[in-house]
Write a protein that holds these residues in place. Structure first.
Motif, mmCIF file in Angstrom:
data_model
loop_
_atom_site.group_PDB
_atom_site.id
_atom_site.type_symbol
_atom_site.label_atom_id
_atom_site.label_comp_id
_atom_site.label_asym_id
_atom_site.label_seq_id
_atom_site.Cartn_x
_atom_site.Cartn_y
_atom_site.Cartn_z
ATOM 1 N N VAL A 13 52.240 41.069 45.118
ATOM 2 C CA VAL A 13 51.377 40.329 44.024
ATOM 3 C C VAL A 13 50.361 39.365 44.604
ATOM 4 O O VAL A 13 49.363 38.949 43.817
ATOM 5 C CB VAL A 13 52.456 39.674 42.915
ATOM 6 N N GLY B 294 47.642 41.186 45.661
ATOM 7 C CA GLY B 294 46.878 41.841 44.480
ATOM 8 C C GLY B 294 45.927 41.069 43.783
ATOM 9 O O GLY B 294 44.752 41.225 43.376
ATOM 10 N N TYR B 295 46.221 39.782 43.536
ATOM 11 C CA TYR B 295 45.510 38.773 42.680
ATOM 12 C C TYR B 295 44.321 38.311 43.720
ATOM 13 O O TYR B 295 43.200 38.109 43.068
ATOM 14 C CB TYR B 295 46.262 37.528 42.193
ATOM 15 N N THR C 63 46.292 46.028 35.525
ATOM 16 C CA THR C 63 46.505 45.457 36.682
ATOM 17 C C THR C 63 47.581 44.361 36.334
ATOM 18 O O THR C 63 48.575 43.981 37.162
ATOM 19 C CB THR C 63 45.275 44.964 37.443
ATOM 20 N N LEU D 184 51.287 43.765 37.685
ATOM 21 C CA LEU D 184 51.544 42.734 39.084
ATOM 22 C C LEU D 184 52.656 41.806 38.480
ATOM 23 O O LEU D 184 53.338 41.237 39.030
ATOM 24 C CB LEU D 184 50.257 42.045 39.452
ATOM 25 N N ASN E 58 50.998 49.895 47.397
ATOM 26 C CA ASN E 58 50.205 49.681 46.337
ATOM 27 C C ASN E 58 49.053 49.932 46.442
ATOM 28 O O ASN E 58 48.087 49.579 47.418
ATOM 29 C CB ASN E 58 50.105 48.117 45.982
#
Length: 584
Positions: free
Chosen positions: A77, A80-81, A151, A155, A406
C-alpha cells in the motif's frame, strides 16, 4: 602413408558432420547449462524480505515500511501510494487494478479487484461517430474515456483487512514526496518528453509537469501540492477523503466542465470485490492468478495446460521449435481470451472449460508442429493496429512468507493526460479497454467480443496478470507481474515456463529477449537479440515476424527459504526500477 592419413582425416570430418536422423528430437538439456551460477543476469538478494517496483524511491519506501514492522500488504500500500507521486505515467490514485495476496500462515490466496467501472451514463455506442466509425480521439484522450477510479478504495481495503499499520503511517511518505518534491530523474524526464503532446492537451497538467512551456528536465524539482492535499484528505478521512466531499466534488465538477460523465453518484457507489483467484496446477507448482474481469489468469493457466501436453526437453529454449510451439499456443488462447471473457457481474465466463486440462488437450492436438496455423483459420476477424506500453507492477515478499503481486494502471502512459483541477492526479482512459465497436481493434490491437461491450457499472476486460506461484506443498515461491497491455499475459506465461521448465533464475527469465503473439495481428513479435537463424526458420514455418521495441517491465520477487533467502529483479528494459532487499 599420406593417402591413408588423408583418408582417416576425411572419415573423421565426415563423421563429425553427420546429423543423426533423430536430431529433430534431440534432448534440449544438451543446450542448457545446468550450472545456474554461470547465468549472466543475477537477481538482488535480501535477508528478510524483498521489494521490487518500477521506481526506486517507491521501492525504498516499501522496505522502510517493512523495517517499521509492517507486513507485505503494508509495504504494498505504501508503494502503491508512492508510485502515484513518483511514477505519474502509471502509478495512480485515478486508475484501478488488481492485488493478489498470499497469506502464508492461513495458506490462502486472495484477489482484490479494484478495477475501474463504466459510469452510470455510459452507453454501448458512446465512442461511435454519427457515421458509425470509432472515434479514437474521444476513446483515448477525452474526459469521456475515464472509468470510475478504484485504486484508493483498493489500497485502503487491503491495508485495513490484511495490513498491520495505520493508513496515516503508510501514506505519509507519499505525502512528503508530493509536498516537498523530488528531483526529476532521467527516466521521468524521458517519459514526459515522450508524452508531451498528450500532456499539452490540459492546462492543469502543464502547470504540474511543465516549466517555461516545456516538460520538466533532469534535475528539476517536481512538487505536487494539490496531490499532497488530496493524499492528506485520504490519510485523514480514508475512503471518504476521495469518494466523498472535497475531492469527489472536484472530480465531478471537472467532468461536468469538460464533457465527462463521472458523477458524484458514480464515486459514492463505487465498490470493489474480494475474489477467489483462478488456480491451476503446472508440473509440481500451484499457480494462482487474477480472475475476470481480468483475462490474465485464465489465459495463462489455459496456455500452461496446453503446453503440458508437450515434452519440452525436445524444445531447446529460444529455438525455432520453441518459439513456434509457444506462438501457436498463444494464438488459440488469445482467441478464447478475446471472445469468451468479460465482467462476471454481466456475462457468464466459461472458466471451468477454459482452465480444464481436457480442453487444453483438445487444443494441443490441433497444433501443427511444423507449420504455422494462420489466425484467419482460428478466427475470422479484422487485422489490428498499434500497441501501447503502460501500467505498472510491483512484487513484495515479507519475512513471514506473505506475498503481494499488484498491477494497477491508468491505461495509456499518463492516462488521458488530464489532471483533475485542484486535485493534482491524472485520470485514466480505461474505457478504451471495452469493446467500443465489434470487429474493430482497440489501442492494443485486440479485437474483442460482445461479452466486453460497454454497459453502465461494468468493468472492462483487462490483461493485467499479477500471479503467485507456490510449490506442491503450498509453500511460497514467487510473485510476478508486468505492465504492457495485451502483452502482459505473454510476458508472465514465458517467465513461468523459463523458470519452471528451463530452471533459469528470475533475472535471466526477465532479461532475455521476449516475444509475443495475440492472434491478431497474425504476427510473431520479437525483441532485439533473438537469433537471426532462428527467425529464418520461423519464416520457413509460415510465420510473419516483426521486430518490436522492448516491451513490458516484469517485476519478480522470490523466496527460497523463509528468513534466509529472498531475491528480486526489475526489468532492465525500463529505466528507474529497483529491487531492494530488506535486512533487519
Amino acid at each position: 602413408m599420406k593417402k591413408i592419413a588423408y583418408f582417416l582425416l576425411k572419415l573423421i570430418l565426415l563423421n563429425s558432420l553427420y546429423v543423426h536422423p533423430s536430431f529433430s528430437k534431440i534432448d534440449s538439456s544438451q543446450f542448457q547449462n545446468t550450472n545456474k551460477n554461470t547465468e549472466i543476469f543475477k537477481p538482488i538478494f535480501g535477508k528478510n524480505g524483498i521489494v521490487v517496483s518500477e521506481e526506486e524511491l517507491a521501492s525504498k519506501i516499501g522496505v522502510e515500511i517493512l523495517r517499521q514492522g509492517g507486513n507485505a500488504i503494508d509495504a504494498a500500500v505504501a508503494v502503491g501510494y508512492a508510485l502515484a507521486v513518483t511514477l505519474p505515467e502509471a502509478g495512480n490514485i485515478g486508475g484501478g487494478g488488481f492485488m493478489m495476496i498470499w497469506l502464508n500462515k492461513e495458506k490462502r490466496a486472495i484477489n482484490i479487484n479494484y478495477r475501474e467501472k463504466a459510469p452510470f451514463l455510459a452507453s454501448k455506442n458512446m465512442f461511435l461517430s454519427a457515421n458509425g466509425n470509432l472515434d479514437t480521439e474521444k476513446l483515448d484522450k477525452s474526459y469521456l474515456s475515464s472509468g470510475v477510479p478504484g485504486t484508493v478504495l483498493g489500497l485502503n481495503y487491503a491495508l485495513k483487512k490484511y495490513g498491520k499499520l495505520p493508513l496515516n503511517k503508510v501514506i505519509q511518505p507519499a505525502i512528503e514526496l508530493a509536498e516537498n518534491g523530488f528531483i526529476v530523474s532521467h527516466a521521468l524526464a524521458q517519459s514526459l518528453i515522450e508524452s508531451e503532446d498528450l500532456l499539452s492537451t490540459s492546462e492543469e497538467t502543464k502547470k504540474i509537469f511543465f516549466k517555461n512551456g516545456k516538460p520538466l528536465k533532469v534535475g528539476d524539482k517536481l512538487i505536487q501540492q494539490d496531490l499532497a492535499k488530496t493524499l492528506k484528505l485520504i490519510s485523514e478521512l480514508g475512503d471518504d477523503g476521495f469518494y466523498k466531499g472535497e475531492t469527489a466534488n472536484k472530480i465531478a465538477e471537472d467532468m461536468k466542465n469538460n464533457g465527462g460523465i463521472i458523477s458524484l453518484e458514480d464515486l459514492t457507489k463505487y465498490n470493489l470485490e474480494e475474489q477467489n483467484p483462478v488456480h491451476g496446477k503446472y508440473k509440481n507448482y500451484n499457480i494462482y492468478s487474477v480472475p475476470p474481469p481480468s483475462s490474465g489468469g485464465v489465459t495463462i493457466i489455459e496456455m500452461l495446460n496446453i503446453l503440458e501436453n508437450f515434452d519440452l526437453k525436445y524444445y531447446p529454449l529460444n529455438s525455432a521449435k520453441y518459439f513456434h510451439l509457444m506462438n501457436e499456443i498463444m494464438s488459440y488462447a488469445y482467441f478464447d481470451r478475446n471472445s469468451k471473457l468479460g465482467d462476471p457481474n454481466f456475462v457468464k465466463n466459461p472458466l471451468d472449460k477454459l482452465t480444464n486440462k481436457a480442453y487444453a488437450k483438445q487444443i494441443a492436438k490441433k497444433i501443427n508442429l511444423s507449420k504455422h496455423t494462420p489466425s484467419i483459420s482460428i478466427e475470422k476477424s479484422k487485422d489490428s493496429k498499434k500497441e501501447e506500453i503502460n501500467t505498472t507492477h510491483f512484487s513484495i515478499i515479507d519475512s513471514e512468507g506473505n506475498m503481494v503481486s499488484n498491477t494497477y494502471t491508468l491505461n495509456f502512459s499518463f492516462g488521458n493526460g488530464k489532471v483533475v483541477k485542484g486535485a493534482g492526479f491524472l485520470l485514466n482512459n480505461e474505457m478504451g479497454d471495452f469493446t467500443a465497436k465489434l470487429g474493430s481493434a482497440n489501442s492494443y490491437g485486440l479485437v474483442q467480443g460482445e461479452k466486453n461491450i460497454i454497459a453502465p457499472q461494468k468493468r472492462p476486460l483487462s490483461s493485467m496478470s499479477p500471479t503467485i506461484i507456490l510449490n506442491e506443498k503450498s509453500e511460497p515461491i514467487l510473485v510476478v507481474g508486468a505492465p504492457g497491455g495485451s502483452r502482459i499475459i505473454s510476458q508472465v506465461f514465458n517467465f513461468i515456463v523459463r523458470y519452471i521448465d528451463y530452471h533459469k533464475n528470475i533475472a535471466t527469465c526477465i532479461a532475455t529477449p521476449k516475444f509475443h503473439n495475440q492472434l491478431w495481428p497474425d504476427i510473431f513479435f520479437y525483441e532485439e537479440g533473438t537469433s537471426s537463424d532462428t527467425l529464418e526458420k520461423m519464416l520457413k514455418m509460415g510465420h510473419k515476424i516483426k521486430l518490436s521495441e522492448p516491451f513490458g517491465s516484469l517485476q519478480a520477487a522470490e523466496v527460497k527459504e523463509i528468513n534466509k533467502q529472498y531475491f528480486g529483479f526489475t526489468d532492465p528494459r525500463t529505466e528507474g526500477g529497483a529491487a531492494i532487499g530488506f535486512f533487519q
